[in-house]
Design a protein around this motif. Structure first.
Motif, PDB file in Angstrom:
ATOM      1  N   GLN A  38       0.862  -1.281   0.003  1.00 45.61           N
ATOM      2  CA  GLN A  38      -0.048  -0.156  -0.032  1.00 45.61           C
ATOM      3  C   GLN A  38       0.852   1.264  -0.118  1.00 45.61           C
ATOM      4  O   GLN A  38       0.640   2.184  -0.829  1.00 45.61           O
ATOM      5  N   LEU A  39       1.933   1.613   0.905  1.00 44.25           N
ATOM      6  CA  LEU A  39       2.922   2.328   0.786  1.00 44.25           C
ATOM      7  C   LEU A  39       3.609   2.571  -0.503  1.00 44.25           C
ATOM      8  O   LEU A  39       4.028   3.730  -0.786  1.00 44.25           O
ATOM      9  N   ASP A  41       2.526   2.091  -3.464  1.00 44.06           N
ATOM     10  CA  ASP A  41       1.802   2.781  -4.582  1.00 44.06           C
ATOM     11  C   ASP A  41       1.793   4.116  -4.224  1.00 44.06           C
ATOM     12  O   ASP A  41       1.578   4.884  -5.228  1.00 44.06           O
ATOM     13  N   GLN A  42       2.115   4.830  -2.990  1.00 41.95           N
ATOM     14  CA  GLN A  42       2.339   6.281  -2.697  1.00 41.95           C
ATOM     15  C   GLN A  42       3.607   6.619  -2.835  1.00 41.95           C
ATOM     16  O   GLN A  42       3.956   7.871  -2.641  1.00 41.95           O
ATOM     17  N   HIS A  43       4.565   5.689  -2.898  1.00 46.33           N
ATOM     18  CA  HIS A  43       6.212   6.057  -3.008  1.00 46.33           C
ATOM     19  C   HIS A  43       6.658   6.752  -4.503  1.00 46.33           C
ATOM     20  O   HIS A  43       6.070   6.194  -5.282  1.00 46.33           O
ATOM     21  N   PRO A 192       4.713   8.280   2.949  1.00 45.53           N
ATOM     22  CA  PRO A 192       3.455   7.901   3.088  1.00 45.53           C
ATOM     23  C   PRO A 192       3.439   6.893   4.521  1.00 45.53           C
ATOM     24  O   PRO A 192       2.333   6.907   5.024  1.00 45.53           O
ATOM     25  N   HIS A 195       2.608   9.540   7.129  1.00 44.96           N
ATOM     26  CA  HIS A 195       1.198  10.022   7.162  1.00 44.96           C
ATOM     27  C   HIS A 195       0.300   9.179   7.597  1.00 44.96           C
ATOM     28  O   HIS A 195      -0.558   9.292   8.696  1.00 44.96           O
TER      29      HIS A 195
END
Length: 221
Positions: A38-39, A41-43, A192, A195
Motif C-alpha cells: 500500500q505504501l 503505491d504512494q512512494h 507515506p 502519514h
C-alpha cells in the motif's frame, strides 16, 4: 494480484511461523506485506514490488528461534536463511541480495543497519506501523506478556501504580506501550509511512485518554 516471487516467499516462510507467538506470527507478516505494498503505491521512487512482497513474508521467520534462545539476531539469521531458500529456487541473485538487505535492516534495534533502498525503507515502515493503531495496541500488549513470561516476572503493569497505597512501584505502567509506539513512529523513513503513522497515532491518543479516564479513581467512573 499476488506477485510470483511474493507467493513463493509466502510458501517458503509458512513453516517458520508455526511456533510463532501472536505478535510476530504469519498474520503479522501478512499485515506488513499488505501495508508495505500500500505504501509502495504512494512512494515517489521506483519500487521492486516482488522484492518488497517477498521480504515482508520472510522478515520474521527467525523470531521463534530468537525467542527460544537458539539464535541471537533474527534479522541476520533471516537474511542468511532466506538467501539459501531463494537460491535453491533459482531466484535472481540481485533480487536475493535486495531481499537480504531488507531483512537485515528491518529492525529498530541499534545494531541493525540503516535501510538504504526504497524496498528496505518501506518494509521497515510497514513493520513499525503494525505497532500503531488498534492492531498495534493489541500487538504491543502481547509483547509485554511475552516478555513477562520469558523473564519469569512482571514486565509491565496495566495501570498506574501511583493509585495504590504505599510507595510508587518501579515497574513501568501502560506508558511503556505509548513510548514503544511513539518511538517506532518517530523512526519511519517514508512520507507515506509517516502519514499513515500519524493517523494511527490519533486513534492511540484517543485510547490512552479513555484509558486514563477509566483508571482515574478520583473520577468516580
Amino acid at each position: 494480484m499476488p506477485s510470483e516471487l511474493g507467493s513463493l516467499a509466502r510458501k517458503l516462510a509458512l513453516p517458520y511461523y508455526e511456533d510463532a507467538l501472536p505478535a510476530h506470527d504469519i498474520f503479522h507478516a501478512k499485515r506488513v506485506h499488505d501495508v508495505a505494498l500500500q505504501l509502495a503505491d504512494q512512494h515517489p521512487d521506483s519500487v521492486d514490488r516482488e522484492v518488497l512482497a517477498a521480504a515482508a513474508w520472510l522478515h520474521d521467520i527467525g523470531r521463534p528461534l530468537e525467542r527460544a534462545g537458539k539464535i541471537d539476531d533474527h534479522d541476520e539469521w533471516a537474511a542468511s536463511e532466506a538467501t539459501t531458500l531463494l537460491q535453491r529456487k533459482d531466484v535472481e541473485s540481485d533480487r536475493v541480495a535486495a531481499i537480504g538487505h531488507c531483512l537485515r535492516a528491518h529492525s529498530i534495534r541499534a545494531s541493525s543497519p540503516e535501510p538504504v533502498t526504497a524496498e528496505a525503507k518501506l518494509l521497515f515502515d510497514a513493520d513499525k506501523l503494525d505497532a500503531a493503531g488498534a492492531v498495534g495496541l493489541v500487538r504491543l500488549a502481547c509483547i509485554v506478556g511475552e516478555r513477562s513470561g520469558s523473564a519469569g516476572e512482571q514486565y509491565a503493569v496495566i495501570d498506574v501504580s501511583s493509585t495504590l497505597d504505599g510507595e510508587r512501584s518501579e515497574l513501568p505502567d501502560i506508558d511503556l506501550i505509548r513510548a514503544w509506539a511513539r518511538e517506532r513512529l518517530d523512526s519511519l523513513h517514508t512520507e507515506p509511512g509517516r502519514h499513515l503513522g500519524e493517523s494511527r497515532w490519533e486513534f492511540m491518543q484517543f485510547f490512552f485518554d479513555q484509558f486514563t479516564h477509566e483508571t482515574n479513581v478520583e473520577s468516580g467512573q
